[in-house]
Write a protein that holds these residues in place. Structure first.
Motif, PDB file in Angstrom:
ATOM      1  N   GLY A   9       0.762  -1.191   0.041  1.00 44.87           N
ATOM      2  CA  GLY A   9      -0.056  -0.116   0.037  1.00 44.87           C
ATOM      3  C   GLY A   9       0.705   1.169   0.096  1.00 44.87           C
ATOM      4  N   GLY A  10       0.106   2.520  -0.125  1.00 42.24           N
ATOM      5  CA  GLY A  10       0.847   3.571  -0.211  1.00 42.24           C
ATOM      6  C   GLY A  10      -0.078   4.740  -0.619  1.00 42.24           C
ATOM      7  N   PRO A  14      -3.694  10.195  -8.832  1.00 45.27           N
ATOM      8  CA  PRO A  14      -4.792   9.970  -9.694  1.00 45.27           C
ATOM      9  C   PRO A  14      -4.222   9.466 -10.939  1.00 45.27           C
ATOM     10  CG  PRO A  14      -5.634  11.673  -8.463  1.00 45.27           C
ATOM     11  CD  PRO A  14      -4.138  11.801  -8.213  1.00 45.27           C
ATOM     12  N   GLY A  15      -4.760   8.230 -11.392  1.00 40.89           N
ATOM     13  CA  GLY A  15      -3.818   7.771 -12.618  1.00 40.89           C
ATOM     14  C   GLY A  15      -2.714   6.951 -12.398  1.00 40.89           C
ATOM     15  N   GLY A  16      -2.250   6.751 -11.085  1.00 39.57           N
ATOM     16  CA  GLY A  16      -0.782   5.961 -10.949  1.00 39.57           C
ATOM     17  C   GLY A  16      -1.453   4.537 -10.650  1.00 39.57           C
ATOM     18  N   SER A  17      -0.214   3.845 -10.205  1.00 41.64           N
ATOM     19  CA  SER A  17      -0.439   2.297 -10.162  1.00 41.64           C
ATOM     20  C   SER A  17       0.031   1.872  -8.592  1.00 41.64           C
ATOM     21  CB  SER A  17       0.382   1.735 -11.447  1.00 41.64           C
ATOM     22  OG  SER A  17      -0.468   1.735 -12.526  1.00 41.64           O
ATOM     23  N   THR A  91      -9.597   5.186  -2.660  1.00 45.24           N
ATOM     24  CA  THR A  91      -8.695   5.321  -1.237  1.00 45.24           C
ATOM     25  C   THR A  91      -9.559   4.369  -0.335  1.00 45.24           C
ATOM     26  OG1 THR A  91      -7.795   7.482  -2.012  1.00 45.24           O
ATOM     27  CG2 THR A  91      -8.231   6.822   0.505  1.00 45.24           C
ATOM     28  N   ALA A  92      -8.644   3.638   0.414  1.00 45.24           N
ATOM     29  CA  ALA A  92      -9.229   2.682   1.379  1.00 45.24           C
ATOM     30  C   ALA A  92      -8.228   2.043   2.049  1.00 45.24           C
ATOM     31  CB  ALA A  92     -10.418   1.977   0.704  1.00 45.24           C
ATOM     32  N   GLN A 117      -4.099  -7.926   7.959  1.00 40.39           N
ATOM     33  CA  GLN A 117      -4.200  -6.814   8.886  1.00 40.39           C
ATOM     34  C   GLN A 117      -4.743  -5.681   8.121  1.00 40.39           C
ATOM     35  OE1 GLN A 117      -1.350  -8.049   7.655  1.00 40.39           O
ATOM     36  NE2 GLN A 117      -0.430  -6.023   6.997  1.00 40.39           N
ATOM     37  N   GLY A 118      -4.447  -5.678   6.918  1.00 46.34           N
ATOM     38  CA  GLY A 118      -4.858  -4.462   6.139  1.00 46.34           C
ATOM     39  C   GLY A 118      -3.607  -3.644   5.538  1.00 46.34           C
ATOM     40  N   THR A 119      -4.010  -2.919   4.315  1.00 47.68           N
ATOM     41  CA  THR A 119      -2.816  -1.834   4.107  1.00 47.68           C
ATOM     42  C   THR A 119      -3.498  -0.741   3.355  1.00 47.68           C
ATOM     43  OG1 THR A 119      -0.634  -1.815   2.928  1.00 47.68           O
ATOM     44  CG2 THR A 119      -2.525  -3.097   1.775  1.00 47.68           C
TER      45      THR A 119
END
Length: 125
Positions: A9-10, A14-17, A91-92, A117-119
Protein backbone atom coordinates in the motif's frame (compact mmCIF):
# COMPACT_ATOMS: atom_id res chain seq x y z
CA UNK A 1 -2.84 -22.04 11.05
CA UNK A 2 -3.66 -19.78 8.13
CA UNK A 3 -1.94 -16.41 8.10
CA UNK A 4 -2.22 -13.62 5.56
CA UNK A 5 0.12 -10.63 5.37
CA UNK A 6 -0.59 -7.73 3.03
CA UNK A 7 1.97 -5.28 1.73
CA UNK A 8 2.37 -2.74 -1.05
CA UNK A 9 0.00 0.00 0.00
CA UNK A 10 0.92 3.66 -0.15
CA UNK A 11 0.04 7.06 -1.55
CA UNK A 12 -0.27 7.74 -5.26
CA UNK A 13 -1.67 10.42 -7.53
CA UNK A 14 -4.79 9.82 -9.62
CA UNK A 15 -3.92 7.76 -12.65
CA UNK A 16 -1.06 6.06 -10.86
CA UNK A 17 -0.48 2.40 -10.07
CA UNK A 18 0.20 0.21 -7.06
CA UNK A 19 0.67 -3.53 -6.60
CA UNK A 20 -0.59 -5.12 -3.42
CA UNK A 21 0.75 -8.45 -2.21
CA UNK A 22 -0.87 -11.01 0.06
CA UNK A 23 1.46 -13.69 1.39
CA UNK A 24 -0.53 -16.72 2.51
CA UNK A 25 0.75 -19.49 4.77
CA UNK A 26 -0.83 -22.58 6.31
CA UNK A 27 -3.04 -22.92 3.27
CA UNK A 28 -3.72 -25.62 0.66
CA UNK A 29 -3.91 -24.43 -2.92
CA UNK A 30 -6.56 -26.94 -3.88
CA UNK A 31 -10.16 -25.84 -3.45
CA UNK A 32 -9.64 -22.28 -2.27
CA UNK A 33 -10.50 -18.64 -2.61
CA UNK A 34 -8.45 -15.57 -1.85
CA UNK A 35 -10.13 -12.21 -2.11
CA UNK A 36 -9.25 -8.56 -1.87
CA UNK A 37 -11.60 -6.28 -0.03
CA UNK A 38 -11.51 -2.62 0.88
CA UNK A 39 -13.06 -0.41 3.48
CA UNK A 40 -13.25 3.35 3.18
CA UNK A 41 -14.04 5.52 6.21
CA UNK A 42 -17.69 5.24 7.15
CA UNK A 43 -18.35 2.50 4.61
CA UNK A 44 -18.74 -1.26 4.75
CA UNK A 45 -16.29 -3.79 3.43
CA UNK A 46 -16.48 -3.95 -0.36
CA UNK A 47 -15.38 -6.93 -2.41
CA UNK A 48 -12.83 -5.84 -5.00
CA UNK A 49 -11.48 -8.99 -6.58
CA UNK A 50 -11.03 -12.69 -5.90
CA UNK A 51 -9.20 -15.67 -7.29
CA UNK A 52 -10.59 -19.14 -6.83
CA UNK A 53 -9.35 -22.63 -7.64
CA UNK A 54 -8.79 -25.60 -8.27
CA UNK A 55 -9.41 -24.52 -11.81
CA UNK A 56 -8.49 -20.87 -11.51
CA UNK A 57 -11.15 -18.24 -11.96
CA UNK A 58 -10.90 -14.53 -11.31
CA UNK A 59 -13.67 -12.19 -10.18
CA UNK A 60 -13.90 -8.40 -10.18
CA UNK A 61 -16.22 -5.74 -8.89
CA UNK A 62 -17.66 -3.58 -11.66
CA UNK A 63 -15.93 -0.54 -10.18
CA UNK A 64 -12.46 -1.98 -10.83
CA UNK A 65 -12.92 -4.05 -14.01
CA UNK A 66 -10.36 -3.13 -16.62
CA UNK A 67 -8.17 -1.38 -14.03
CA UNK A 68 -7.28 -4.06 -11.45
CA UNK A 69 -5.79 -7.48 -12.07
CA UNK A 70 -5.54 -10.31 -9.54
CA UNK A 71 -2.94 -13.02 -9.94
CA UNK A 72 -1.23 -15.80 -8.05
CA UNK A 73 2.41 -16.79 -7.73
CA UNK A 74 2.34 -20.46 -6.77
CA UNK A 75 6.04 -20.61 -5.89
CA UNK A 76 5.77 -17.69 -3.47
CA UNK A 77 2.30 -18.53 -2.09
CA UNK A 78 1.37 -14.94 -2.83
CA UNK A 79 -1.65 -13.28 -4.36
CA UNK A 80 -1.15 -9.95 -6.10
CA UNK A 81 -3.54 -7.13 -6.92
CA UNK A 82 -2.20 -4.89 -9.64
CA UNK A 83 -4.07 -1.60 -9.52
CA UNK A 84 -3.78 0.75 -12.48
CA UNK A 85 -5.42 4.07 -13.29
CA UNK A 86 -6.19 4.62 -9.63
CA UNK A 87 -8.93 7.06 -8.70
CA UNK A 88 -9.56 9.00 -5.47
CA UNK A 89 -12.56 6.75 -4.79
CA UNK A 90 -10.16 3.79 -4.57
CA UNK A 91 -8.81 5.24 -1.33
CA UNK A 92 -9.38 2.70 1.45
CA UNK A 93 -7.76 0.11 3.65
CA UNK A 94 -7.29 -3.00 1.54
CA UNK A 95 -7.54 -6.46 3.09
CA UNK A 96 -6.92 -9.90 1.72
CA UNK A 97 -8.90 -12.84 2.98
CA UNK A 98 -8.96 -16.56 2.41
CA UNK A 99 -11.21 -19.57 2.69
CA UNK A 100 -10.46 -23.25 2.07
CA UNK A 101 -13.48 -23.72 -0.16
CA UNK A 102 -15.10 -22.47 -3.35
CA UNK A 103 -17.56 -19.81 -2.25
CA UNK A 104 -20.81 -19.18 -4.07
CA UNK A 105 -20.21 -15.46 -3.62
CA UNK A 106 -16.46 -14.88 -3.94
CA UNK A 107 -16.81 -11.09 -3.53
CA UNK A 108 -18.82 -11.33 -0.33
CA UNK A 109 -16.84 -10.77 2.89
CA UNK A 110 -19.07 -13.29 4.64
CA UNK A 111 -17.61 -16.05 2.46
CA UNK A 112 -14.15 -15.81 4.05
CA UNK A 113 -12.73 -17.21 7.26
CA UNK A 114 -9.26 -15.68 7.59
CA UNK A 115 -8.21 -12.06 7.14
CA UNK A 116 -5.02 -10.07 6.96
CA UNK A 117 -4.30 -6.91 8.88
CA UNK A 118 -4.87 -4.52 5.99
CA UNK A 119 -2.80 -2.00 4.07
CA UNK A 120 -3.69 1.63 3.38
CA UNK A 121 -4.09 2.90 -0.18
CA UNK A 122 -4.48 6.65 -0.66
CA UNK A 123 -5.15 8.24 -4.03
CA UNK A 124 -5.00 12.02 -4.06
CA UNK A 125 -3.52 14.91 -5.98
Amino acid sequence: QVQLVESGGGSVQPGGSLRLSCAVSGFTWDYYAVGWFRQAPGKEHEGVSAITGKVTFTHYADSVKGRFTISRDSDKNTIYLQMNNLKPEDTAIYYCASVQALPVSPLSPASYTHWGQGTQVTVSA
